[in-house]
Write an enzyme that holds these catalytic residues in place. Sequence first.
Site, PDB file in Angstrom:
ATOM      1  CE  LYS A  19      -4.064  -2.182   0.683  1.00 35.63           C
ATOM      2  NZ  LYS A  19      -3.764  -3.616   0.917  1.00 35.63           N
TER       3      LYS A  19
HETATM    4  C1  PLP Z   1      -4.557  -4.785   0.601  1.00 31.16           C
HETATM    5  C2  PLP Z   1      -3.833  -6.061   0.631  1.00 31.16           C
HETATM    6  C3  PLP Z   1      -4.123  -7.110  -0.271  1.00 31.16           C
HETATM    7  C4  PLP Z   1      -5.244  -7.017  -1.265  1.00 31.16           C
HETATM    8  O1  PLP Z   1      -5.040  -6.008  -2.228  1.00 31.16           O
HETATM    9  P1  PLP Z   1      -6.281  -5.479  -3.077  1.00 31.16           P
HETATM   10  O2  PLP Z   1      -5.758  -4.345  -3.871  1.00 31.16           O
HETATM   11  O3  PLP Z   1      -7.296  -5.039  -2.058  1.00 31.16           O
HETATM   12  O4  PLP Z   1      -6.778  -6.598  -3.885  1.00 31.16           O
HETATM   13  C5  PLP Z   1      -3.342  -8.254  -0.223  1.00 31.16           C
HETATM   14  N1  PLP Z   1      -2.353  -8.390   0.672  1.00 31.16           N
HETATM   15  C6  PLP Z   1      -2.039  -7.418   1.559  1.00 31.16           C
HETATM   16  C7  PLP Z   1      -0.943  -7.642   2.524  1.00 31.16           C
HETATM   17  C8  PLP Z   1      -2.765  -6.222   1.569  1.00 31.16           C
HETATM   18  O5  PLP Z   1      -2.458  -5.255   2.440  1.00 31.16           O
END
Ligand code: PLP
Length: 461
Positions: free
Chosen positions: A112
Amino acid sequence: MQYISTRGAAPVLGFGEAMMTGLARDGGLYVPETVPVLSKAEFAALAGAPYEEVAFKVMRPYLGGFFTDDEFRGLIAKAYQGFHHAARAPMVQLGANHFLLELFHGPTLAFKDFAMQLIGQMMQAALAKTGERITIVGATSGDTGSAAMEAFRGLANVDVFILFPHGRVSDVQRRQMTTPSEANVHALAMDGDFDDCQAQVKAMFNDFAFRDGVRLAGVNSINWARVLAQVVYYFYAGTALGAPHREVSFTVPTGNFGDIFAGYIAKRMGLPIDKLVIATNQNDILDRALRSGDYRTNGVRPSISPSMDIQVSSNFERALFDAYGRDGAAVAQLMGELKAGGFRISQGAIESLRSTFASGRCDEDETLAVIARHWKTTGELLCPHSAVGVKVAEEHLGGAPMITLATAHPAKFPDAVQRATGIRPGLPPHIADLFDKPERMSRVPNELAALQSLVRERTRH
Ligand SMILES: *Cc1c(COP(=O)(O)O)cnc(C)c1O
């Protein structure tokens, strides 16, 4: 570059407005009107270039002059300077033709940070021009929240409210949200699951009086800029393994469909992606939908990969929009049916989705087994989300090199990793004091009016 809503009934916006707006006013999500395709020369310039350079080249066509080239390069440089790896997104090899793209070297240890650090820079720059003040409200399954707080904490003209499902995030994830001491970031533990949190955020956006009153902005992956920033590492990794001269495949641990949708955009921009594989945990609505053509929710079951405990995947709407030939009215109809539990994807649309995406699921025991096996055979400590990806990827090997996205650092989920391997991964030095800091959070009910008055009070609107 213009942006249109997936429900076809909201104003057409430029990049800056689409970024500051978040959810479209018809309830839809903004997508670019056209997707630029990279020329051979542009492609050639990406191979071996620093991450920041790839970021500039891939994202620039989408900005439509909102930032000058120099401004944008400056923002990118600031966004990634806090990462703890010179390559930003390094790759390691797991087996013959199988690679792991480590996306967890940012400040909060999950992928993120790639988008949030950049959005933080871009929004600050946009606000500095107008002198505006905004209120960011976001929902998190665990990692978006800390990434957003890290990107915006301490800023004078931004308040950040993060709704997370009470008791359903890991201790490390919670503490990353409850320990920042800056007064402009607010961690709200809500009764319910992630889907409930996301529904409340959307409800706040759909209440125009509230939205305009507090000048609401969104940083969930409903925000196009989030998705765009994630397109970059597909090109970075793909060109490192020989694209565009040879095809590559990706497997993406998926929850809200944002990360894998970025891969789809990379493919439309010309990256030769053979397989683009959705990997789900036991909350497998996307895998079931792709197999059966039926998108139907059946309740979130908490798992050891909590960031993927999602049933209503916001960004799937963007994929449906294209699969339905960009028919906004048809998408609006489906999203109405989803409120009542689900919908049937049309024959044409499901065929179109299947021509782009493959899928697989990984249950709890399999997740632990994969973490244990890779610790033994490769020395990689996988986080449980990355492990879901690796397991599903292994079912899709063959042909093009497979790149699995490692979405978080194992130290964010020490309990699961310890259960699988006996090893308790330690926090990296920059957050080693996480468990010594005092926590600060508010318990909130799953009620729109109560949430709105809390936001109003704390922003004094
Ligand atoms: C947010 C997240 C996901 C999923 O990603 P999306 O974009 O919501 O599909 C997978 N793994 C981790 C560790 C995350 O923080």
